[in-house]
Design a protein around this motif. Structure first.
Motif, PDB file in Angstrom:
ATOM      1  N   SER A   1      37.087  47.667  28.187  1.00  0.00           N
ATOM      2  CA  SER A   1      37.830  46.865  27.226  1.00  0.00           C
ATOM      3  C   SER A   1      38.102  47.671  25.955  1.00  0.00           C
ATOM      4  O   SER A   1      39.219  47.699  25.447  1.00  0.00           O
ATOM      5  CB  SER A   1      37.044  45.588  26.906  1.00  0.00           C
TER       6      SER A   1
ATOM      7  N   SER B  21      41.494  42.999  26.671  1.00  0.00           N
ATOM      8  CA  SER B  21      40.372  42.066  26.596  1.00  0.00           C
ATOM      9  C   SER B  21      39.544  42.171  27.871  1.00  0.00           C
ATOM     10  O   SER B  21      40.047  42.570  28.927  1.00  0.00           O
ATOM     11  CB  SER B  21      40.882  40.632  26.421  1.00  0.00           C
TER      12      SER B  21
ATOM     13  N   ASP C 277      41.187  40.209  30.549  1.00  0.00           N
ATOM     14  CA  ASP C 277      42.301  40.897  31.203  1.00  0.00           C
ATOM     15  C   ASP C 277      41.794  41.909  32.235  1.00  0.00           C
ATOM     16  O   ASP C 277      42.365  42.049  33.318  1.00  0.00           O
ATOM     17  CB  ASP C 277      43.185  41.616  30.184  1.00  0.00           C
TER      18      ASP C 277
END
Length: 183
Positions: free
Chosen positions: A55, A61, A64
């Motif tokens: 990340s 994120s 994600d």
């Protein structure tokens, strides 16, 4: 988690971002091991450190990254010798989702220390269902979204996934609304 999961994260990063990025993530995560052994158990913390480091390095994120990993996992496991098991689990998206617990039971024969999540489907129609996800582990709901999207690709099915209930917001389990249409 088994090394297979961490090895898949490594392969995803290497294939999409290159060897140098993987080395940077591994260094940021402060991991001592050179390789992950698929059949060996690792503390969940190793996976969480990898996701956190990825990340930071990739500027995405954690959610994600977990979603992208979920999509990658579907293809990865098929290529790593589990394709037959996947094929036995359903011929279309809703059938496969209905059989996730059976799939995990079969995987548990290979990985005896597996602590799989549990899934059940409700409110099923021709083009939608609610997927209920129960897990002892925290923070993996975004991976479920990715898994469902990856399965949509596998079954040539347009899929829309929306999380409708979250453990992180106090619910007793995560729930997803899944709308699908076979292409």
């Amino acid at each position: 988690m088994y090394g297979l999961v961490n090895k898949a994260i490594e392969d995803m990063v290497r294939s999409q971002f290159g060897e140098a990025t993987w080395k940077a993530i591994k260094q940021k995560a402060a991991l001592e091991m050179d390789t992950f052994i698929s059949m060996e158990g690792y503390p969940d913390d190793v996976t969480h450190k990898l996701v956190k480091a990825a990340s930071e390095i990739l500027g995405l994120s954690a959610a994600d990254i977990m979603q992208a990993f979920g999509e990658f996992w579907v293809t990865y496991t098929a290529q790593e010798g589990y394709g037959e098991m996947l094929e036995m689990s359903g011929d279309n998206l809703p059938e496969f989702l209905e059989n996730l617990d059976s799939l995990h039971a079969r995987v548990g024969v290979i990985f005896p220390q597996l602590q799989p999540p549990s899934f059940d489907c409700t409110d099923q129609t021709e083009e939608a269902l609610s997927l209920h996800y129960h897990s002892k582990r925290e923070g993996l709901a975004p991976m479920v979204i990715g898994l469902v999207k990856g399965l949509g690709t596998r079954f040539d099915t347009e899929v829309e996934v929306t999380q409708t209930q979250s453990r992180e917001e106090g619910a007793d389990h995560d729930e997803f609304s899944i709308k699908y249409q076979q292409s």
